[in-house]
Write an enzyme that holds these catalytic residues in place. Structure first.
Site, PDB file in Angstrom:
ATOM      1  N   THR A 118      39.088  44.743  31.403  1.00 38.68           N
ATOM      2  CA  THR A 118      39.716  45.546  32.453  1.00 38.68           C
ATOM      3  C   THR A 118      40.148  46.906  31.898  1.00 38.68           C
ATOM      4  OG1 THR A 118      41.775  45.787  33.733  1.00 38.68           O
ATOM      5  CG2 THR A 118      41.803  44.168  31.978  1.00 38.68           C
ATOM      6  N   SER A 147      50.642  43.541  31.500  1.00 39.08           N
ATOM      7  CA  SER A 147      51.022  42.193  31.962  1.00 39.08           C
ATOM      8  C   SER A 147      50.458  41.204  30.949  1.00 39.08           C
ATOM      9  CB  SER A 147      50.454  41.889  33.355  1.00 39.08           C
ATOM     10  OG  SER A 147      49.060  41.620  33.267  1.00 39.08           O
ATOM     11  N   TYR A 168      48.512  38.873  31.631  1.00 35.70           N
ATOM     12  CA  TYR A 168      47.079  38.810  31.954  1.00 35.70           C
ATOM     13  C   TYR A 168      46.306  39.933  31.277  1.00 35.70           C
ATOM     14  CZ  TYR A 168      43.042  40.617  34.372  1.00 35.70           C
ATOM     15  OH  TYR A 168      41.828  41.186  34.631  1.00 35.70           O
ATOM     16  N   HIS A 169      46.787  41.170  31.426  1.00 35.65           N
ATOM     17  CA  HIS A 169      46.054  42.289  30.827  1.00 35.65           C
ATOM     18  C   HIS A 169      45.997  42.159  29.307  1.00 35.65           C
ATOM     19  CE1 HIS A 169      46.857  44.173  34.828  1.00 35.65           C
ATOM     20  NE2 HIS A 169      45.671  44.701  34.621  1.00 35.65           N
ATOM     21  N   LYS A 217      43.211  39.992  28.086  1.00 35.22           N
ATOM     22  CA  LYS A 217      41.913  40.675  28.018  1.00 35.22           C
ATOM     23  C   LYS A 217      41.815  41.506  26.739  1.00 35.22           C
ATOM     24  CE  LYS A 217      40.112  39.485  32.072  1.00 35.22           C
ATOM     25  NZ  LYS A 217      38.802  38.815  32.229  1.00 35.22           N
ATOM     26  N   ARG A 224      56.679  45.818  39.000  1.00 36.20           N
ATOM     27  CA  ARG A 224      56.060  45.897  37.674  1.00 36.20           C
ATOM     28  C   ARG A 224      56.838  46.863  36.786  1.00 36.20           C
ATOM     29  NH1 ARG A 224      49.605  45.135  38.411  1.00 36.20           N
ATOM     30  NH2 ARG A 224      49.712  43.788  40.241  1.00 36.20           N
TER      31      ARG A 224
END
Lengths: 426, 426
Positions: free
Chosen positions: A144, A179, A181-182, A185, A325
């Site tokens: 991403t 995050s 999640y990020h 990656k 965020r």
């Protein structure tokens, strides 16, 4: 070519399968259907009803007159991953089978751990299985643009040449994700780069921008639809804005709305992935593609959605709730994207035209949107460690069959055409 | 101050506990004893016999006349981590409870996954528990200089100011780790940096060089010894070289031997960690310390060990087996280390003097070294995906009680003084 798509049941895995089948590639998929379960977990569903897998598979095979092979299983199971590679021996593997929601990863400690541990484990299993079974195959790994964060300098494609203290080197561009999640990656990128180096693999790490749209030319009937998520956990800002406008809710541009991100249309992402597949990396090459077309601010998206909504007689207001965020309010943003154009990539879809299309398509699913209107507004707060109770309080995971439609009953919403949705649709 | 040490039973956790107790800090430890199990798993043991935990604990309490509280449990269990913080409410937490061997992480896919998933999960659990229970506490997180790899430019302490394409920013220095283990530390750095930012925590990320030595001033009797690992999986290059020289084996400098790394004495690492604890980071501050004193090449270590061995009448030869790792043969290496000296850090131990000390100390444990001479030479190959069979073939995990000493019997090796080793020693 024979292409294995991990996560073939997902938002981009599915149209990629159709796109490649339409180009006469052999497609094999694997999935564990966990996204369907996790969207239910937060009390939501896809605006587009997604048929059970066997129906999707049959519809694709019928349309293209080709086999679409499928393996149900979990990337967490190394023996399974290895067995699939041994059976299929693909030329290319597009790895999409990861938890892909930033807010989902921020729900609480357990969602954080599952996101990072599962994503990392699946990628390691795939890398080891490739090394052992198909070391010549080409890995196309979905990352991403969010890995880079928002540095105050241009963002190159993965690597940059720098001068520092009188010396120079070509180094990986620093990552500053936003995050769990990020970050997962980012971790994958490290592991893929390292495995490529020690085992002489071939890999393309795709730093993809935010996707938009649900149409691709191959999606010609309802059974071939891909998912459209619009809740606060699984939907992108643009998806939520369009749905908010359709439902008469305020458009919620988090914070000041000056946050800028790169975007690419679903259809153009399919083109990009196909180009990567058809032009594989060399042995030992780890290459990075910044896969997006144009950068927009949250306010630009909100205003575009408002304008298109007004063309349709709707009158949404734009609101600015506090940003749940933690991200820069105002920042420089200039990523480079030259690798894909060098392979012949050309943008085909403009954002505004896709937003118009989304309004047309989603209005047909308005009852499915309305049934989940309570999960569109933001709940998961980055600054809070435990959001699980708030998520559950807002929207206890519902039995989809019991969600009332506008008629107050429990009948499935009408579809524009084709087979009706079933309780097992996602 | 009250300091929680995770991994208190380990090579540096144990002397840190003693060092802090000797400075009148309150020390609490946690451990799951997994390093003891994993060293057995590869058929090895610590040269220094390590008593079962209750004996260590009692010996430390007796020496300092202070309580050493302990919680047995696994960082993989969030409820346990949270409960320890709720019970203890430490001012500082030194997080050492991670899988720390690069070759162990490279044995096969399962060791790779366990290393990365366990290390990352423990750190996330700790970060969440801190945020919920002791958000004012200071986290001192053990990382490694190996996160940076060997770039062709100076290595700053975590961050650097750069000019790129006409703009400038302060960015995290790029990481290029050289094993799954080293990458796991890179991932931790990302998570600690991010948690510090979103939750306003206080954190110090320690990029530590390779440790050497087993003595600290507080280790005054055998029951207080720390571990000394010397097998190919758990021992550092220097540890293996000293043991090879003592056992009459060739000194095995992998590859050309021009690989350079930063080093610090165990005792000076304890000083550094104490300085970090006594000068905590500010709220919201994520700071990085490059914690090493001097850089040496593998050949410099080998030659130093050979010279000291010759002083003792030994005649080792230096051999250069093919490098089992994938790393630059020859490279620039110039890391900066200014943060610790600014807090008053002063090096106290020279490498050569510690190597002499190691020869003296380890010669007393020669029978324990000899019993494991078959696990000193390299087996785990970075370029190979599955080394598990080779590791098992070389040295099936043995019952330590059944390993013959030089007398051919099964009696425990003689200790220089103090209590004799037991079958449960590690």
């Amino acid at each position: 070519m024979k292409v294995l798509i991990t996560g073939i049941d997902g938002y981009s895995g599915w149209p990629l399968a159709l796109h490649l089948m339409g180009r006469n590639h052999d497609v094999v998929g694997l999935d564990n259907f966990v996204t369907r379960k996790r969207v239910k977990e937060v009390g939501s569903w896809s605006a587009t009803p997604i048929p059970p897998w066997p129906k999707r598979q049959a519809a694709a095979e019928k349309k293209f007159g080709r086999l679409l092979k499928f393996h149900k299983g979990d990337m967490d199971d190394f023996a399974f991953v290895r067995r699939v590679l041994e059976t299929e021996r693909p030329d290319a593997i597009v790895h999409l089978a990861e938890q892909r929601s930033a807010p989902y990863s921020m729900i609480d400690v357990h969602h954080a751990v599952r996101t990072q541990a599962d994503n990392l484990t699946g990628t390691l299993h795939l890398l080891y299985a490739m090394k052992e079974v198909v070391p010549e195959a080409h890995l196309v790994k979905m990352g991403t643009m969010g890995e880079y964060g928002t540095p105050n300098v241009d963002i190159p494609e993965g690597f940059f040449e720098i001068d520092y203290q009188g010396r120079s080197d070509r180094l990986p561009f620093p990552r500053q994700a936003g995050s769990w999640y990020h970050w997962s990656k980012v971790f994958d990128s490290g592991d893929v780069m390292f495995a490529t180096k020690i085992w002489n693999l071939r890999s393309t790490d795709v730093m993809q921008g935010v996707l938009y749209g649900i149409r691709t030319p191959e999606i010609t009937e309802n059974a071939l639809l891909t998912r459209f998520d619009f809740d606060e956990t699984w939907g992108t800002a643009l998806n939520r804005f369009v749905v908010e406008a359709i439902l008469g809710l305020p458009i919620t541009a988090y914070g000041k709305g000056d946050q800028i991100r790169g975007f690419i249309a679903l259809e153009d992402s399919m083109q990009s992935l196909r180009l990567a597949i058809e032009h594989p990396a060399q042995a030992g090459e780890y290459r990075v593609f910044n896969q997006f077309d144009e950068a927009y601010s949250v306010n630009q998206l909100a205003e575009l959605v408002k304008r298109v909504a007004e063309e349709r007689g709707l009158h949404p207001v734009i609101e600015h709730p506090p940003n749940p965020r933690v991200e820069a309010d105002q920042h420089y943003y200039h990523p480079i994207h030259e690798h894909l154009p060098a392979l012949g990539y050309q943008r085909t879809r403009a954002l505004e035209e896709v937003v118009r299309e989304l309004f047309r398509d989603l209005t047909k699913f308005k009852r499915r949107l309305a049934a989940k209107r309570h999960v569109v507004m933001p709940t998961v707060q980055w600054r809070q460690a435990d959001n699980a109770r708030d998520v559950a309080r807002r929207a206890p995971p519902a039995d989809p069959g019991a969600v009332p439609g506008p008629s107050g009953g429990t009948s499935p919403p009408n579809l524009p055409s084709g087979p009706s949705t079933t309780p097992s649709s996602a």
